[in-house]
Design a protein around this motif. Structure first.
Motif, PDB file in Angstrom:
ATOM      1  N   LEU A  65       0.831  -1.205   0.000  1.00  0.00           N
ATOM      2  CA  LEU A  65       0.000   0.000   0.000  1.00  0.00           C
ATOM      3  C   LEU A  65       0.862   1.251   0.000  1.00  0.00           C
ATOM      4  O   LEU A  65       1.690   1.458   0.885  1.00  0.00           O
ATOM      5  CB  LEU A  65      -0.919   0.023   1.221  1.00  0.00           C
ATOM      6  CG  LEU A  65      -1.894   1.210   1.289  1.00  0.00           C
ATOM      7  CD1 LEU A  65      -2.864   1.193   0.108  1.00  0.00           C
ATOM      8  CD2 LEU A  65      -2.662   1.213   2.611  1.00  0.00           C
ATOM      9  N   GLY A  66       0.651   2.081  -1.019  1.00  0.00           N
ATOM     10  CA  GLY A  66       1.341   3.361  -1.113  1.00  0.00           C
ATOM     11  C   GLY A  66       0.480   4.472  -0.539  1.00  0.00           C
ATOM     12  O   GLY A  66      -0.732   4.499  -0.743  1.00  0.00           O
ATOM     13  N   HIS A  71      14.193  -1.673  -6.027  1.00  0.00           N
ATOM     14  CA  HIS A  71      14.059  -0.519  -6.924  1.00  0.00           C
ATOM     15  C   HIS A  71      12.568  -0.263  -7.130  1.00  0.00           C
ATOM     16  O   HIS A  71      11.800  -1.205  -7.339  1.00  0.00           O
ATOM     17  CB  HIS A  71      14.733  -0.821  -8.263  1.00  0.00           C
ATOM     18  CG  HIS A  71      14.764   0.343  -9.215  1.00  0.00           C
ATOM     19  ND1 HIS A  71      13.643   0.972  -9.690  1.00  0.00           N
ATOM     20  CD2 HIS A  71      15.814   0.985  -9.799  1.00  0.00           C
ATOM     21  CE1 HIS A  71      13.979   1.948 -10.512  1.00  0.00           C
ATOM     22  NE2 HIS A  71      15.303   1.980 -10.597  1.00  0.00           N
ATOM     23  N   GLN A  72      12.180   1.010  -7.083  1.00  0.00           N
ATOM     24  CA  GLN A  72      10.777   1.383  -7.276  1.00  0.00           C
ATOM     25  C   GLN A  72      10.627   2.227  -8.544  1.00  0.00           C
ATOM     26  O   GLN A  72      10.849   3.430  -8.531  1.00  0.00           O
ATOM     27  CB  GLN A  72      10.243   2.142  -6.063  1.00  0.00           C
ATOM     28  CG  GLN A  72       8.759   2.396  -6.124  1.00  0.00           C
ATOM     29  CD  GLN A  72       8.200   3.033  -4.858  1.00  0.00           C
ATOM     30  OE1 GLN A  72       7.405   3.971  -4.918  1.00  0.00           O
ATOM     31  NE2 GLN A  72       8.602   2.525  -3.702  1.00  0.00           N
ATOM     32  N   PRO A  73      10.255   1.586  -9.662  1.00  0.00           N
ATOM     33  CA  PRO A  73      10.056   2.312 -10.914  1.00  0.00           C
ATOM     34  C   PRO A  73       8.574   2.465 -11.242  1.00  0.00           C
ATOM     35  O   PRO A  73       7.725   1.736 -10.714  1.00  0.00           O
ATOM     36  CB  PRO A  73      10.715   1.391 -11.936  1.00  0.00           C
ATOM     37  CG  PRO A  73      10.357   0.015 -11.411  1.00  0.00           C
ATOM     38  CD  PRO A  73      10.276   0.121  -9.896  1.00  0.00           C
ATOM     39  N   PHE A 125       5.383   1.255  -9.134  1.00  0.00           N
ATOM     40  CA  PHE A 125       4.299   2.138  -8.696  1.00  0.00           C
ATOM     41  C   PHE A 125       3.485   2.573  -9.907  1.00  0.00           C
ATOM     42  O   PHE A 125       3.916   2.425 -11.042  1.00  0.00           O
ATOM     43  CB  PHE A 125       4.837   3.348  -7.915  1.00  0.00           C
ATOM     44  CG  PHE A 125       5.588   4.383  -8.722  1.00  0.00           C
ATOM     45  CD1 PHE A 125       4.922   5.438  -9.332  1.00  0.00           C
ATOM     46  CD2 PHE A 125       6.975   4.330  -8.841  1.00  0.00           C
ATOM     47  CE1 PHE A 125       5.610   6.409 -10.057  1.00  0.00           C
ATOM     48  CE2 PHE A 125       7.683   5.284  -9.560  1.00  0.00           C
ATOM     49  CZ  PHE A 125       6.992   6.325 -10.172  1.00  0.00           C
ATOM     50  N   SER A 126       2.299   3.079  -9.637  1.00  0.00           N
ATOM     51  CA  SER A 126       1.340   3.489 -10.669  1.00  0.00           C
ATOM     52  C   SER A 126       1.018   2.362 -11.648  1.00  0.00           C
ATOM     53  O   SER A 126       0.994   2.571 -12.870  1.00  0.00           O
ATOM     54  CB  SER A 126       1.868   4.715 -11.433  1.00  0.00           C
ATOM     55  OG  SER A 126       0.828   5.373 -12.117  1.00  0.00           O
ATOM     56  N   THR A 152       6.673  -7.136  -5.603  1.00  0.00           N
ATOM     57  CA  THR A 152       5.384  -6.668  -5.109  1.00  0.00           C
ATOM     58  C   THR A 152       4.944  -5.498  -5.972  1.00  0.00           C
ATOM     59  O   THR A 152       5.779  -4.862  -6.631  1.00  0.00           O
ATOM     60  CB  THR A 152       5.484  -6.237  -3.629  1.00  0.00           C
ATOM     61  OG1 THR A 152       4.237  -5.638  -3.200  1.00  0.00           O
ATOM     62  CG2 THR A 152       6.583  -5.213  -3.405  1.00  0.00           C
ATOM     63  N   VAL A 153       3.671  -5.220  -5.992  1.00  0.00           N
ATOM     64  CA  VAL A 153       3.168  -4.090  -6.761  1.00  0.00           C
ATOM     65  C   VAL A 153       2.503  -3.111  -5.800  1.00  0.00           C
ATOM     66  O   VAL A 153       1.816  -3.506  -4.862  1.00  0.00           O
ATOM     67  CB  VAL A 153       2.199  -4.555  -7.868  1.00  0.00           C
ATOM     68  CG1 VAL A 153       0.932  -5.153  -7.279  1.00  0.00           C
ATOM     69  CG2 VAL A 153       1.867  -3.438  -8.833  1.00  0.00           C
TER      70      VAL A 153
END
Length: 329
Positions: A30-31, A192-194, A221-222, A293-294
């Protein structure tokens, strides 16, 4: 014991090992980019955290500038954890970032040691925590030596302010350099979060290979392209949609007839798979073993429980993948 915490929460979620580390992350995280600021309803924000945790989502992703206003997401989350999750901190993975504008002047942005150290100190105070589990550099800094930025991430681990470190928005060549520097420092890059979705596939041009080779996890993300990869806009713009209420990150001009046609065709494939389009969009990312994970966002608790349904079917046939690629071409 908190009676508001579900005893079977870990049976509701799949967990994946993050790269070559010993850390497992929930397949859905969860973002808190939006919907957790001072402008939002506190009780709703609290319900979102409870809904996520009670369904096995243990990873909560923040950044120093999340809100609005900047900093308020960390403050709200910190208050919720302190007030309602006493005794559960060690069951949570809490991350934050620094790299975008946070305060005025030359020391409140980018990637200098001065900025990163100060930012994490401020984040910990807002979060009411002694440490975060993951501290990211949010974006590359063209003016600061990469060694300085990565050495500072390593320092944060050495000082006990973060357990792991990561990077975000780094392209493949700069990511590879950053990963190597961190490895030499003895603080391996965890993750890494792309930005990655059916509509934004640049990570497939080398970044995912770099991450796999170096044993680094990936948390896109997104994944729903700000809501475009749902059935929300197939019949116009809803009054409560992000386009209608803010129009800052997703503008009405982005929803062209051509884009709606693509979304509609993707929606037909999702129906044949027995999924909603949003579920298929998440499944499409999670099908890749390089994805740990997404990261989803939510403004309502039911959006969280709905997203988890995507885990029911992450398998695609060759024909489905081919048809999706043809639609997206």
């Amino acid at each position: 014991m908190n009676n508001n915490i579900s005893a079977d929460r870990y049976q509701k979620m799949k967990y994946n090992r993050c790269g070559n580390s010993g850390l497992k992350l929930p397949a859905i995280s969860l973002g808190l980019w939006h919907n957790f600021g001072h402008v939002n309803d506190y009780e709703n924000s609290k319900n979102l955290i409870f809904t996520a945790f009670n369904n096995g989502i243990t990873h909560f992703d923040l950044a120093n500038n999340y809100g609005p206003p900047p900093g308020s997401a960390e403050e709200i989350f910190g208050s919720i954890i302190k007030g309602d999750f006493q005794g559960y901190r060690d069951e949570m993975i809490i991350s934050t970032k620094a790299g975008y504008t946070m305060w005025d002047g030359p020391y409140g942005d980018w990637g200098s040691k001065k900025y990163l150290v100060s930012s994490l100190d401020q984040s910990l105070k807002r979060l009411k925590l002694d440490y975060v589990d993951i501290f990211y550099h949010h974006r590359p800094d063209p003016d600061t030596p990469l060694e300085e930025t990565m050495d500072t991430l390593s320092l944060m681990v050495q000082q006990g302010k973060a357990l792991y470190v990561g990077i975000s928005n780094y392209k493949a060549p700069e990511a590879e350099k950053a990963i190597q520097i961190l490895k030499e420092n003895g603080t391996p890059c965890l993750i890494h979060q792309p930005k990655y979705s059916m509509f934004e596939r640049w990570v497939e041009g080398g970044l995912l290979d770099v991450l796999e080779t170096n044993g680094v996890g990936c948390i896109p993300f997104s994944p729903l392209a700000q809501g475009l990869l749902t059935d929300k806009y197939l019949h116009g713009i809803p009054a409560d949609s992000r386009v209608a209420t803010s129009g800052v990150f997703l503008k009405e001009s982005s929803i062209t007839p051509e884009k709606i046609e693509v979304i509609s065709r993707l929606n037909e494939i999702a129906k044949l798979r027995g999924q909603k389009l949003s579920h298929m969009a998440l499944s499409w990312i999670l099908k890749d073993h390089r994805i740990t994970t997404v990261l989803i966002g939510a403004s309502k608790p039911e959006q969280i429980t709905d997203a988890i349904l995507a885990l029911d079917n992450n398998t695609f046939s060759e024909e489905e993948l081919k048809n999706i690629d043809l639609i997206l071409a």
